[in-house]
Write a protein that holds these residues in place. Sequence first.
Motif, PDB file in Angstrom:
ATOM      1  N   ARG A 146      77.310 106.823 100.595  1.00  0.00           N
ATOM      2  CA  ARG A 146      78.300 105.950 100.071  1.00  0.00           C
ATOM      3  C   ARG A 146      77.891 104.392 100.435  1.00  0.00           C
ATOM      4  O   ARG A 146      78.022 103.340  99.748  1.00  0.00           O
ATOM      5  CB  ARG A 146      79.859 106.036 100.924  1.00  0.00           C
ATOM      6  N   ALA A 147      77.241 104.139 101.649  1.00  0.00           N
ATOM      7  CA  ALA A 147      76.702 102.992 102.170  1.00  0.00           C
ATOM      8  C   ALA A 147      75.644 102.288 101.119  1.00  0.00           C
ATOM      9  O   ALA A 147      75.647 101.040 100.976  1.00  0.00           O
ATOM     10  CB  ALA A 147      76.009 102.981 103.433  1.00  0.00           C
ATOM     11  N   ASN A 148      75.093 103.166 100.497  1.00  0.00           N
ATOM     12  CA  ASN A 148      73.920 102.683  99.512  1.00  0.00           C
ATOM     13  C   ASN A 148      74.746 102.420  98.147  1.00  0.00           C
ATOM     14  O   ASN A 148      73.989 101.666  97.391  1.00  0.00           O
ATOM     15  CB  ASN A 148      72.908 103.646  99.269  1.00  0.00           C
ATOM     16  N   HIS A 149      75.916 102.757  97.872  1.00  0.00           N
ATOM     17  CA  HIS A 149      76.378 102.600  96.563  1.00  0.00           C
ATOM     18  C   HIS A 149      77.729 101.711  96.402  1.00  0.00           C
ATOM     19  O   HIS A 149      78.156 101.468  95.487  1.00  0.00           O
ATOM     20  CB  HIS A 149      76.697 103.938  95.835  1.00  0.00           C
ATOM     21  N   LYS A 154      76.814  91.289 101.475  1.00  0.00           N
ATOM     22  CA  LYS A 154      75.325  90.623 101.539  1.00  0.00           C
ATOM     23  C   LYS A 154      74.553  90.838  99.964  1.00  0.00           C
ATOM     24  O   LYS A 154      73.746  89.961  99.675  1.00  0.00           O
ATOM     25  CB  LYS A 154      74.247  91.490 102.265  1.00  0.00           C
ATOM     26  N   ASN A 155      75.355  91.572  99.097  1.00  0.00           N
ATOM     27  CA  ASN A 155      74.657  91.832  97.853  1.00  0.00           C
ATOM     28  C   ASN A 155      75.008  90.474  96.630  1.00  0.00           C
ATOM     29  O   ASN A 155      74.590  90.522  95.775  1.00  0.00           O
ATOM     30  CB  ASN A 155      75.416  93.299  97.194  1.00  0.00           C
ATOM     31  N   LEU A 156      75.984  89.713  97.306  1.00  0.00           N
ATOM     32  CA  LEU A 156      76.360  88.657  96.645  1.00  0.00           C
ATOM     33  C   LEU A 156      74.963  87.337  96.450  1.00  0.00           C
ATOM     34  O   LEU A 156      75.055  86.494  95.679  1.00  0.00           O
ATOM     35  CB  LEU A 156      77.508  87.747  97.001  1.00  0.00           C
ATOM     36  N   LEU A 157      74.419  87.619  97.594  1.00  0.00           N
ATOM     37  CA  LEU A 157      73.234  86.794  97.588  1.00  0.00           C
ATOM     38  C   LEU A 157      72.302  86.731  96.672  1.00  0.00           C
ATOM     39  O   LEU A 157      71.511  87.927  96.245  1.00  0.00           O
ATOM     40  CB  LEU A 157      72.507  86.882  99.198  1.00  0.00           C
ATOM     41  N   LEU A 194      74.950  93.567  92.809  1.00  0.00           N
ATOM     42  CA  LEU A 194      76.296  93.836  93.352  1.00  0.00           C
ATOM     43  C   LEU A 194      76.110  95.376  94.028  1.00  0.00           C
ATOM     44  O   LEU A 194      76.489  95.669  95.155  1.00  0.00           O
ATOM     45  CB  LEU A 194      77.372  93.697  92.620  1.00  0.00           C
ATOM     46  N   THR A 195      75.690  96.300  93.150  1.00  0.00           N
ATOM     47  CA  THR A 195      75.519  97.567  93.754  1.00  0.00           C
ATOM     48  C   THR A 195      74.360  98.161  92.774  1.00  0.00           C
ATOM     49  O   THR A 195      73.829  97.428  91.752  1.00  0.00           O
ATOM     50  CB  THR A 195      76.799  98.475  93.194  1.00  0.00           C
ATOM     51  N   PRO A 196      73.691  99.509  92.996  1.00  0.00           N
ATOM     52  CA  PRO A 196      72.764  99.842  92.244  1.00  0.00           C
ATOM     53  C   PRO A 196      73.018  99.853  90.676  1.00  0.00           C
ATOM     54  O   PRO A 196      71.835  99.640  90.005  1.00  0.00           O
ATOM     55  CB  PRO A 196      72.490 101.301  92.677  1.00  0.00           C
ATOM     56  N   ARG A 197      74.096  99.853  90.241  1.00  0.00           N
ATOM     57  CA  ARG A 197      74.610 100.111  88.956  1.00  0.00           C
ATOM     58  C   ARG A 197      75.105  98.634  88.534  1.00  0.00           C
ATOM     59  O   ARG A 197      75.202  98.575  87.005  1.00  0.00           O
ATOM     60  CB  ARG A 197      75.445 101.005  88.544  1.00  0.00           C
ATOM     61  N   PHE A 198      75.495  97.843  89.050  1.00  0.00           N
ATOM     62  CA  PHE A 198      76.210  96.357  88.455  1.00  0.00           C
ATOM     63  C   PHE A 198      75.067  95.427  88.981  1.00  0.00           C
ATOM     64  O   PHE A 198      74.891  95.185  90.061  1.00  0.00           O
ATOM     65  CB  PHE A 198      77.456  96.361  89.265  1.00  0.00           C
ATOM     66  N   ILE A 220      78.324  83.556  82.288  1.00  0.00           N
ATOM     67  CA  ILE A 220      78.733  84.550  83.804  1.00  0.00           C
ATOM     68  C   ILE A 220      78.613  85.794  82.774  1.00  0.00           C
ATOM     69  O   ILE A 220      79.305  86.334  82.037  1.00  0.00           O
ATOM     70  CB  ILE A 220      80.056  84.588  84.087  1.00  0.00           C
ATOM     71  N   SER A 221      77.605  86.632  83.286  1.00  0.00           N
ATOM     72  CA  SER A 221      77.353  87.938  82.618  1.00  0.00           C
ATOM     73  C   SER A 221      77.421  89.036  83.898  1.00  0.00           C
ATOM     74  O   SER A 221      76.694  88.926  84.660  1.00  0.00           O
ATOM     75  CB  SER A 221      75.839  87.878  81.941  1.00  0.00           C
ATOM     76  N   LEU A 222      77.978  90.118  83.468  1.00  0.00           N
ATOM     77  CA  LEU A 222      78.049  91.242  84.154  1.00  0.00           C
ATOM     78  C   LEU A 222      77.729  92.485  83.394  1.00  0.00           C
ATOM     79  O   LEU A 222      78.254  92.933  82.400  1.00  0.00           O
ATOM     80  CB  LEU A 222      79.448  91.614  84.662  1.00  0.00           C
ATOM     81  N   SER A 223      76.350  93.533  84.067  1.00  0.00           N
ATOM     82  CA  SER A 223      76.017  94.364  83.277  1.00  0.00           C
ATOM     83  C   SER A 223      76.112  95.771  84.061  1.00  0.00           C
ATOM     84  O   SER A 223      75.931  95.455  85.310  1.00  0.00           O
ATOM     85  CB  SER A 223      74.551  94.145  82.935  1.00  0.00           C
ATOM     86  N   HIS A 224      76.393  96.760  83.555  1.00  0.00           N
ATOM     87  CA  HIS A 224      76.383  98.165  84.215  1.00  0.00           C
ATOM     88  C   HIS A 224      75.502  99.209  83.728  1.00  0.00           C
ATOM     89  O   HIS A 224      75.301  99.465  82.257  1.00  0.00           O
ATOM     90  CB  HIS A 224      77.849  98.454  84.027  1.00  0.00           C
TER      91      HIS A 224
END
Length: 360
Positions: A146-149, A154-157, A194-198, A220-224
Amino acid sequence: MNSLLAYSKPSHFIITLVMLLPLIGFSQYTDVINSNRPGLSVSAYAVGKNVVQAEMGLFYEQRDHTLLNTQSDIWGTDIAFRYGLLFEQLELSYEGTFQDQDLTYTNFNLLAKRRDFSRNRLGLKYLIYDPFKNPEANKPNLYSWRANHKFQFKNLLPAVSLYGGANFVLGDNPFYVSEPTISYRGMIATQSRLTPRFVLITNTAYDRITTDDPELSYLISLSHAFRNPKWSVFVEHQGIQSDRYADLLLRGGIAHLLKENIQLDFNMGASLKNTPTRIFFGLGGSYRMDFHKDSLKPIEDQEANQNGGAIEKNAMKKDKKKKKKGRGAEDIDLGPSKKQLRKLKKKEKKKQNESSEIDF
């Protein structure tokens, strides 16, 4: 405004040099194609040294203006060529959009035709900051899937790139009447995992500098990425503000990694206002030719713990297992699975208990 944006010819030359001047930074090369399609947002990362990449597509747009009482049918093509120049962080790119527009003035029952480049741009992009430059600081947590996903602040950096380029208006272009032959563009591109998938990408640009109507815009673009990482979707918002044209756009689409060097895509979108109303869709693809070669680093210049760690007892034995042929998506990192975490923990404990390793 005109007086502030009026420059002499020597000043034009200086601006070109400053905008195309690379800075210092870090980069990240991957074996899988890294395309800016199907959206218009630009990734913070370069394609990699000696990588040549072509990104092309066809599109159709219907555009109606309620105040001017006009209707338009537009067909066109988008073309982009990207090249990793000199070192990993630097990218030279060309972006072009050629379109054919049939414009109908409803009040007068008149038909006009416009055909030329609505975008004709050359520029350089340089990665000045990469939060993933230190692999030790980005190791997975071996004790928590869960911590990895999950999302972490810090992922906002983000990774950050600077772009500088020039727009070219050649001949009597009906889309840019009386504009100078050369105008300039500057942009800041950021990219956050943001996460491994976003993945979140933002672009803030000041365009057509030195013209009477400079343009400020943002993206502003968000991919998954799906569980099968060969498929991904995106949603993107774009804002444009200038005295010549202003708009708010929303688009989305899907991309498929056919091979490690080929990507296919589809996108569609619309404007959020009716001056004009815009509805558009397009499809295309990206192709990469990889001539990248890793540079050799002398052992005395290598940092500690960056060479894979201790040499195991059976490291020199030949692996008899047949290597499985990849499908082109193996280098897309979505983080370790629960099963992989269990294996990693067992391997870590085994390394701690083994006394037969040769440790340097």
